[in-house]
Design an enzyme around this catalytic site. Structure first.
Site, PDB file in Angstrom:
ATOM      1  N   CYS A 102       0.831  -1.205   0.000  1.00  0.00           N
ATOM      2  CA  CYS A 102       0.000   0.000   0.000  1.00  0.00           C
ATOM      3  C   CYS A 102       0.871   1.262   0.000  1.00  0.00           C
ATOM      4  O   CYS A 102       1.442   1.608  -1.027  1.00  0.00           O
ATOM      5  CB  CYS A 102      -0.989  -0.035   1.162  1.00  0.00           C
ATOM      6  SG  CYS A 102      -2.363   1.132   0.965  1.00  0.00           S
ATOM      7  N   HIS A 185      -3.510  -5.133   0.537  1.00  0.00           N
ATOM      8  CA  HIS A 185      -2.934  -5.528   1.826  1.00  0.00           C
ATOM      9  C   HIS A 185      -2.978  -7.045   1.996  1.00  0.00           C
ATOM     10  O   HIS A 185      -3.925  -7.581   2.597  1.00  0.00           O
ATOM     11  CB  HIS A 185      -3.718  -4.878   2.972  1.00  0.00           C
ATOM     12  CG  HIS A 185      -3.454  -3.423   3.158  1.00  0.00           C
ATOM     13  ND1 HIS A 185      -2.450  -2.951   3.978  1.00  0.00           N
ATOM     14  CD2 HIS A 185      -4.063  -2.331   2.627  1.00  0.00           C
ATOM     15  CE1 HIS A 185      -2.458  -1.624   3.960  1.00  0.00           C
ATOM     16  NE2 HIS A 185      -3.422  -1.225   3.145  1.00  0.00           N
ATOM     17  N   GLU A 187      -1.444  -8.719   4.059  1.00  0.00           N
ATOM     18  CA  GLU A 187      -1.312  -9.046   5.484  1.00  0.00           C
ATOM     19  C   GLU A 187      -2.628  -8.925   6.242  1.00  0.00           C
ATOM     20  O   GLU A 187      -2.735  -9.387   7.386  1.00  0.00           O
ATOM     21  CB  GLU A 187      -0.259  -8.141   6.137  1.00  0.00           C
ATOM     22  CG  GLU A 187      -0.735  -6.766   6.586  1.00  0.00           C
ATOM     23  CD  GLU A 187      -0.967  -5.762   5.471  1.00  0.00           C
ATOM     24  OE1 GLU A 187      -1.168  -4.576   5.776  1.00  0.00           O
ATOM     25  OE2 GLU A 187      -0.968  -6.155   4.281  1.00  0.00           O
TER      26      GLU A 187
END
EC number: 3.-.-.-
Length: 240
Positions: A102, A185, A187
């Site tokens: 990001c 993202h 994660e």
């Protein structure tokens, strides 16, 4: 004789004690250790005054998301230092892999001669299906990725050193294979994503009929993506 640990630096581009800060670090750590249980992972927060790490001591450098608007002309010292660090590491003799997430993708694109702009859709929050290019399909062994998104700024020009692995610059890789970036993202999960959502409005969390996004509790490919990231960044599989 045992091989050296997989050495990871997480460059946190947010105040660690702000909402979601430490949970995000914990999630990245968890995802790395699913593939590399003995990984040596250290966190550096230039925004809090930390010195950025010596690239020769790292196998993987991860730039997280962050709130600072990189479209601003005036940038604080830590942002300037981070951009210069990226230029130095990508041009230097040591070649640790660099992962941008990001804000991290946006910073890498700027450092490598690209440009940014604002999404005409405003803040994008939810889970998106990302079609991959032929190069991206080969790298990820899949024609698409499903990934969390939470951003308003995006890469509009990838510059001379990056190649798209997905449509609309959603995933980028440097021509020399050192750098891999995601506008989304990988994660994030629904718990982490919820910490960054300011409203329960279903449009904001991907459920709006016109958004093209899925709600944040939908299935996603985060674990699969991180497994591929670690394999790409591991010295013993650097060419796979």
């Amino acid at each position: 004789m045992s091989s050296p640990s997989f050495r990871v630096a997480i460059l946190a581009n947010f105040i660690l004690d702000d909402t979601g800060g430490r949970p995000m670090i914990d999630k990245i750590t968890q995802l790395i250790r699913q593939s590399k249980p003995d990984a040596e992972i250290n966190v550096y927060a230039a925004i809090e005054g930390d010195t950025l790490p010596d690239p020769e001591t790292k196998d993987l450098i991860i730039l997280t998301g962050g709130p600072f608007n990189l479209l601003k002309d005036e940038r604080p010292k830590w942002v300037v230092d981070t951009l210069e660090y990226l230029k130095t590491v990508t041009a230097g003799p040591s070649k640790p892999k660099i992962l941008g997430i990001c804000w991290g993708q946006q910073a890498i694109a700027l450092a490598l001669g690209g440009a940014l702009g604002k999404s005409d859709k405003g803040q994008i929050v939810g889970i998106a299906d990302i079609p991959l290019t032929p190069e991206g399909t080969k790298f990820f062994e899949s024609p698409s990725l499903t990934i969390h998104k939470n951003h308003e700024i995006l890469v509009t020009d990838i510059g001379p050193h990056l190649l798209p692995l997905a449509l609309n610059n959603e995933v980028l890789m440097s021509k020399d294979g050192q750098v891999l970036t995601f506008q989304g993202h990988p994660e994030m999960d629904s718990v982490l994503s919820r910490l960054f959502v300011a409203s329960d409005n279903p449009v904001l969390v991907g459920a709006g009929s016109d958004s093209g996004l899925k709600p944040i509790d939908s299935p996603h490919d985060g674990e699969i993506i991180f497994e591929r990231i670690v394999r790409w960044a591991s010295p013993e599989t650097a060419h796979s």
